[in-house]
Every structure is written in structure tokens, then in C-alpha cells.
Design a protein around this motif. Structure first.
Motif, PDB file in Angstrom:
ATOM      1  N   THR A   1       0.838  -1.192   0.000  1.00 60.49           N
ATOM      2  CA  THR A   1       0.000   0.000   0.000  1.00 60.49           C
ATOM      3  C   THR A   1       0.875   1.245   0.000  1.00 60.49           C
ATOM      4  O   THR A   1       2.100   1.170   0.152  1.00 60.49           O
ATOM      5  CB  THR A   1      -0.900   0.033   1.254  1.00 60.49           C
ATOM      6  N   PHE A   2       0.233   2.375  -0.150  1.00 62.59           N
ATOM      7  CA  PHE A   2       0.954   3.655  -0.145  1.00 62.59           C
ATOM      8  C   PHE A   2       1.761   3.830   1.142  1.00 62.59           C
ATOM      9  O   PHE A   2       2.870   4.367   1.121  1.00 62.59           O
ATOM     10  CB  PHE A   2      -0.042   4.803  -0.293  1.00 62.59           C
TER      11      PHE A   2
ATOM     12  N   VAL B   1      -3.049   1.326  -7.568  1.00 64.46           N
ATOM     13  CA  VAL B   1      -4.055   1.213  -6.514  1.00 64.46           C
ATOM     14  C   VAL B   1      -4.146   2.468  -5.655  1.00 64.46           C
ATOM     15  O   VAL B   1      -5.045   2.587  -4.828  1.00 64.46           O
ATOM     16  CB  VAL B   1      -3.777  -0.011  -5.603  1.00 64.46           C
ATOM     17  N   ASP B   2      -3.220   3.404  -5.853  1.00 62.09           N
ATOM     18  CA  ASP B   2      -3.244   4.638  -5.062  1.00 62.09           C
ATOM     19  C   ASP B   2      -2.605   5.766  -5.866  1.00 62.09           C
ATOM     20  O   ASP B   2      -1.390   5.780  -6.075  1.00 62.09           O
ATOM     21  CB  ASP B   2      -2.493   4.456  -3.744  1.00 62.09           C
ATOM     22  N   GLU B   3      -3.431   6.688  -6.329  1.00 58.59           N
ATOM     23  CA  GLU B   3      -2.953   7.757  -7.198  1.00 58.59           C
ATOM     24  C   GLU B   3      -2.023   8.747  -6.493  1.00 58.59           C
ATOM     25  O   GLU B   3      -1.383   9.574  -7.146  1.00 58.59           O
ATOM     26  CB  GLU B   3      -4.137   8.511  -7.805  1.00 58.59           C
ATOM     27  N   ARG B   4      -1.931   8.662  -5.170  1.00 61.83           N
ATOM     28  CA  ARG B   4      -1.022   9.550  -4.445  1.00 61.83           C
ATOM     29  C   ARG B   4       0.441   9.324  -4.808  1.00 61.83           C
ATOM     30  O   ARG B   4       1.294  10.186  -4.575  1.00 61.83           O
ATOM     31  CB  ARG B   4      -1.206   9.383  -2.933  1.00 61.83           C
TER      32      ARG B   4
ATOM     33  N   ILE C   1       2.472   0.611  -7.271  1.00 65.72           N
ATOM     34  CA  ILE C   1       1.518   0.976  -6.221  1.00 65.72           C
ATOM     35  C   ILE C   1       0.584   2.071  -6.730  1.00 65.72           C
ATOM     36  O   ILE C   1      -0.549   2.214  -6.246  1.00 65.72           O
ATOM     37  CB  ILE C   1       2.263   1.432  -4.943  1.00 65.72           C
ATOM     38  N   ALA C   2       1.022   2.810  -7.745  1.00 64.59           N
ATOM     39  CA  ALA C   2       0.183   3.862  -8.328  1.00 64.59           C
ATOM     40  C   ALA C   2      -1.102   3.303  -8.926  1.00 64.59           C
ATOM     41  O   ALA C   2      -2.105   4.023  -9.038  1.00 64.59           O
ATOM     42  CB  ALA C   2       0.961   4.632  -9.397  1.00 64.59           C
TER      43      ALA C   2
END
Length: 219
Positions: free
Chosen positions: A90-91, A123-126, A120-121
């Protein structure tokens, strides 16, 4: 730590002194090696990775211990472990991974970790905002990860982000940065050569010859 000890024993049992010497020389005497070529090394810990995926929990204590080891095969194990466990990252894990990015730095582990961080991007655009921040980090290895973290995304490449990150690194005299710039553009040129041509036309005067040469390979 039983898993670390078992892994070390397996590495020692399969070590090859002659190959280890050549690996040490190839890596400029930066690290010690057991002398395991990639296929043999991965065969050693294949069962470790199978069991890890069954547990679905990342053993950060094991990874930290392995990354501390002076033999390079242990850092390769960490990269392969994280790649195998990509679906469980995860992030929040990026801070843990950055600790590895900042330790025992050389292109081999840096390039392996870049893809793990980049994925990881999905699943998480941050991650995109984080990579933009990494693109101006004082550590050029951190910047290299930002530059190449979108490799092999093809039509899923965020071209605006790619352009911003590269522009942030134009004018560098660091070989590993200029090589990364060319590599990222060369890779994307397979998907969208016109975009890469336009980028080179707009920024070619600011780019190192190495970057231009690499970027233009397939144009």
C-alpha cells in the motif's frame, strides 16, 4: 530469526567462489556476493516466496534483516520478495521501501525497487504526487526512481507527470540521471513516438547527449 538463518544457509550451500569474485568485480567491489546467478538464486528462495504469498502478510522484520546483510543476494531477495507481494503493498509501505532505496545504493536494486513503487500507483494515485516530489530530491538515486517508475506502462503512462519529472532533472551532469531520462523516453517511444519526438523538439537543447541518444533509439 529462523527464516533469515535458513536463507543464509541455503545461500552458503549454493555459493560459488569463482562466480562471486567476478560478480564483486562487475559491481566495482561495492558488495560481497555468494556467486549465485539469478536463476539459481531465485530457485533457492522460491519456496520462501510461495509461503509468503499464502500468508498475505509482508514480513518487514525479515526484509530489514536481509537488507542489512553484506551479501548482495540478500538485497536481491528483498526486491524479489516485494515484487512477489506487490498485491499486498500500500501507499503507507513506500516509507519502508524508501529506507531500502537509501541503503546500499546502486543501479541494480534501485531499478528493481522503482517498478515496485511505481506499481503501487495502480491502486493509489497519491504515488504520482509523491514521485513528483521525489523528482527534486537531493539524492539522485531517489530522482532516478521518479524518472523510471512508469517504465512499461505503455498507454497507461501519465505523460504530463513524465514530462514534469524529466524537466525537473534537465541540466544534470549525473550519468544515472541522464541515462534514466533517455531510458524512460525510449521506452515510451514504442507506444507513442510522436509524443517523444515533440518532447525532444521542445527540450532537446537542454538535454544531455546521452539522454537524446537513448530516447531516439527507436525513432
Amino acid at each position: 530469526m529462523a527464516e533469515y538463518t535458513e536463507l543464509r544457509e541455503l545461500f552458503e550451500q549454493n555459493s560459488d567462489g569463482e562466480k562471486a569474485e567476478s560478480m564483486v568485480a562487475y559491481m566495482r567491489n561495492l558488495f560481497l556476493f555468494y556467486g549465485l546467478p539469478t536463476p539459481k538464486r531465485r530457485a533457492v528462495y522460491r519456496e520462501f516466496l510461495k509461503e509468503a504469498k499464502k500468508k498475505k502478510i509482508i514480513d518487514w522484520d525479515l526484509l530489514d534483516r536481509c537488507y542489512e546483510d553484506e551479501h548482495r543476494e540478500f538485497q536481491y531477495f528483498v526486491v524479489d520478495y516485494l515484487s512477489a507481494m506487490q498485491n499486498f503493498l500500500t501507499f503507507a509501505d513506500v516509507l519502508r521501501i524508501k529506507k531500502y532505496v537509501k541503503t546500499k545504493q546502486w543501479w541494480d536494486t534501485i531499478d528493481g525497487l522503482s517498478g515496485i513503487v511505481g506499481d503501487i500507483a495502480f491502486v493509489d494515485e497519491r504515488i504520482s504526487e509523491l514521485m513528483l516530489g521525489w523528482s527534486t530530491d537531493e539524492d539522485f538515486w531517489v530522482r532516478r526512481i521518479a524518472i523510471i517508475h512508469q517504465l512499461h506502462r505503455r498507454d497507461k503512462t501519465n505523460t504530463q507527470l513524465l514530462a514534469e519529472i524529466i524537466v525537473n532533472n534537465l541540466g544534470s551532469t549525473e550519468f544515472f540521471i541522464n541515462k534514466a531520462i533517455g531510458w524512460s523516453l525510449r521506452d515510451y517511444s514504442k507506444t507513442n513516438p510522436e509524443w517523444v519526438r515533440s518532447f525532444l523538439a521542445a527540450h532537446g537543447d537542454e538535454m544531455d547527449n546521452l539522454s537524446i541518444r537513448e530516447a531516439s533509439k527507436y525513432l
